[in-house]
Every structure is written in C-alpha cells, then in structure tokens.
Design an enzyme around this catalytic site. Structure first.
Site, short mmCIF file in Angstrom:
data_model
loop_
_atom_site.label_atom_id
_atom_site.label_comp_id
_atom_site.label_asym_id
_atom_site.label_seq_id
_atom_site.Cartn_x
_atom_site.Cartn_y
_atom_site.Cartn_z
N ASP A 1 0.19 5.71 19.94
CA ASP A 1 1.01 4.93 18.86
C ASP A 1 0.07 3.76 18.23
O ASP A 1 -0.61 3.08 18.94
CB ASP A 1 2.30 4.50 19.28
CG ASP A 1 3.20 5.59 19.47
OD1 ASP A 1 2.87 6.85 19.64
OD2 ASP A 1 4.52 5.60 19.45
N ASP A 2 0.52 3.50 17.05
CA ASP A 2 0.26 2.56 16.43
C ASP A 2 -1.18 2.15 15.62
O ASP A 2 -1.53 1.19 15.12
CB ASP A 2 0.57 1.10 17.09
CG ASP A 2 2.20 0.87 17.23
OD1 ASP A 2 2.94 1.87 17.06
OD2 ASP A 2 2.49 -0.09 18.28
N HIS B 1 3.94 8.00 11.97
CA HIS B 1 4.66 6.66 12.56
C HIS B 1 5.10 5.84 11.56
O HIS B 1 5.30 4.44 11.96
CB HIS B 1 3.54 6.13 13.59
CG HIS B 1 4.30 5.35 14.72
ND1 HIS B 1 5.68 5.90 15.30
CD2 HIS B 1 4.13 4.40 15.30
CE1 HIS B 1 5.94 4.75 16.19
NE2 HIS B 1 5.01 3.95 16.21
N HIS C 1 5.90 0.19 10.19
CA HIS C 1 6.22 0.05 11.59
C HIS C 1 7.76 -0.85 11.69
O HIS C 1 7.76 -1.39 12.57
CB HIS C 1 5.35 -0.55 12.52
CG HIS C 1 5.59 -0.03 14.14
ND1 HIS C 1 6.43 -1.07 14.78
CD2 HIS C 1 5.02 0.77 14.83
CE1 HIS C 1 6.51 -0.47 16.03
NE2 HIS C 1 5.72 0.62 16.05
N HIS D 1 -0.60 3.19 23.79
CA HIS D 1 -0.69 2.76 22.23
C HIS D 1 -2.20 2.12 22.42
O HIS D 1 -3.04 1.83 23.02
CB HIS D 1 -0.13 1.40 22.14
CG HIS D 1 1.50 1.51 22.16
ND1 HIS D 1 1.98 1.73 23.33
CD2 HIS D 1 2.42 1.47 21.15
CE1 HIS D 1 3.29 1.87 22.98
NE2 HIS D 1 3.52 1.65 21.67
#
Length: 217
Positions: free
Chosen positions: A41-42, A92, A96, A186
């Site tokens: 993620d991210d 995603h 965020h 991540h």
C-alpha cells in the site's frame, strides 16, 4: 483505374467499467493449499518501490500494489514499471483520506481520478480497490462497484506502517500467515526500510515452507 483506398476501422473506445454487485471486502482467498497474496500500500515511492520490485523479481513473486493516485501521477514511470513486471495495479484513492467522512461526490472523485491514472498505465480497467486504513463505508463500497472494482481487505497485518522493527514485522507475518492469507505491507508513506528488511527475511522462509504467491484477478 485507381484502386479504392483501404477502409481503416475506427479505434475502439476504451472499455467502460462494468458495475459489480455491492459486496463486502474480500479478506482471504478461497485457497485450500499454501497460496497467499502479497499486497503493498501507499506507493509508488521512488526510494522504496524499486527495491521491493527487485525483491519480488528475485523470488518470482507477483503482488498487488494499492497505489495512491497523487503519488502515481507524480511517478508515472514507476507505475509503468510495476505493470511491466506483471504486478497488479489497484486503487487506494487519490489522497488517502478517511472515506467515512467524505460526501458521495468526494468519494467518487478520489476513486475515479486514481483509476483514470492507473488504467492508462495498466492498459485495462482496474480490478481491486482498498479503502485507506481499511475504513470502509457504504458509499465507498457502492462507488467501488459502480467503477467496476471489488473491495479487498487483508487478513495478515504486521502493522509495518508504524515501523515496529524488522524482527517484529517478520514475526507477525510468519505467525499469522496461513493458506489463503492476504498479507498487508507498505512500500510508501514514509521510511519503509524495516518493511523491506522484513520482506527479505520472511519471503524466502515462506517459499521454503511451500507457500506460493498470487495477485488475485
């Protein structure tokens, strides 16, 4: 007599997302053997994502990258590299945010802008969406389905985002993983050197234990 010019077929229009039934997030794979999904993620992050890609290449692993739209727009070459390596690009959101506190229009903007950027790199519609923090809302789930995506959560969370230490990240993954697990890590959002070190440690352990990795379609 001059031959008629060949007729050129028009370029096909980009496929529109097909709405899916609104459903609950997927937290595990329907696997009875040692099959797991690694998700990141991210990102993309210009420092950490290339290192992660190198590790995945080394071990022959395909993963799913849940990318933040504004990061993807800033690093388009890195997004294309992820896709070229055979990994799945997934949505995603753009910034965020906590989707539970946004209006329906704001949620759609977050998801739609991100899908537009990532689909250009992937060359096809996106399959998966993940809410930041796993904080789902009815509006987010509805918008996700309207854009032709499915919601994916996770079943193994080593909380690597908090940087608890490489050994603890590794221990948490190895202790919790089982057939069908969806593992959360991540590659963006801060210093991910601990995550990378943990991946270097636990990936070969899982492979030696007979686990295989998939990027769910």
């Amino acid at each position: 007599m001059t031959a008629a010019a060949p007729v050129t077929a028009p370029e096909p229009s980009p496929a529109k997302p097909v709405p899916r039934a609104v459903g609950n997030p997927v937290y595990e794979l329907p696997a009875t053997d040692k099959l797991v999904a690694l998700t990141l993620d991210d990102g993309p992050d210009p420092t950490h994502t290339p290192v992660v890609l190198g590790l995945l290449r080394k071990y022959g692993i395909r993963a799913t990258f849940f990318l933040i739209g504004e990061n993807a727009a800033e690093h388009p070459d890195l997004v294309r590299e992820i896709a070229r390596e055979g990994h799945h690009l997934a949505n995603h959101t753009w910034t965020h945010p906590d989707l539970r506190h946004l209006s329906a229009a704001q949620v759609r903007d977050e998801l739609e802008r991100t899908s537009d950027v990532l689909q250009t790199a992937a060359g096809k519609p996106l399959t998966w969406f993940r809410a930041p923090g796993g904080d789902w809302s009815p509006v987010a789930l509805k918008t996700c389905s309207e854009l032709g995506m499915r919601p994916m959560g996770w079943s193994v969370d080593p909380r690597d985002w908090a940087r608890p230490g490489t050994s603890l990240i590794t221990e948490r993954v190895l202790k919790a993983v089982q057939p069908g697990s969806i593992v959360l890590n991540h590659d963006g959002g801060g210093d991910r050197s601990q995550t990378i070190a943990a991946l270097q440690t636990y990936l070969p352990v899982l492979i030696d234990d007979g686990y295989r990795f998939t990027a769910p379609r």
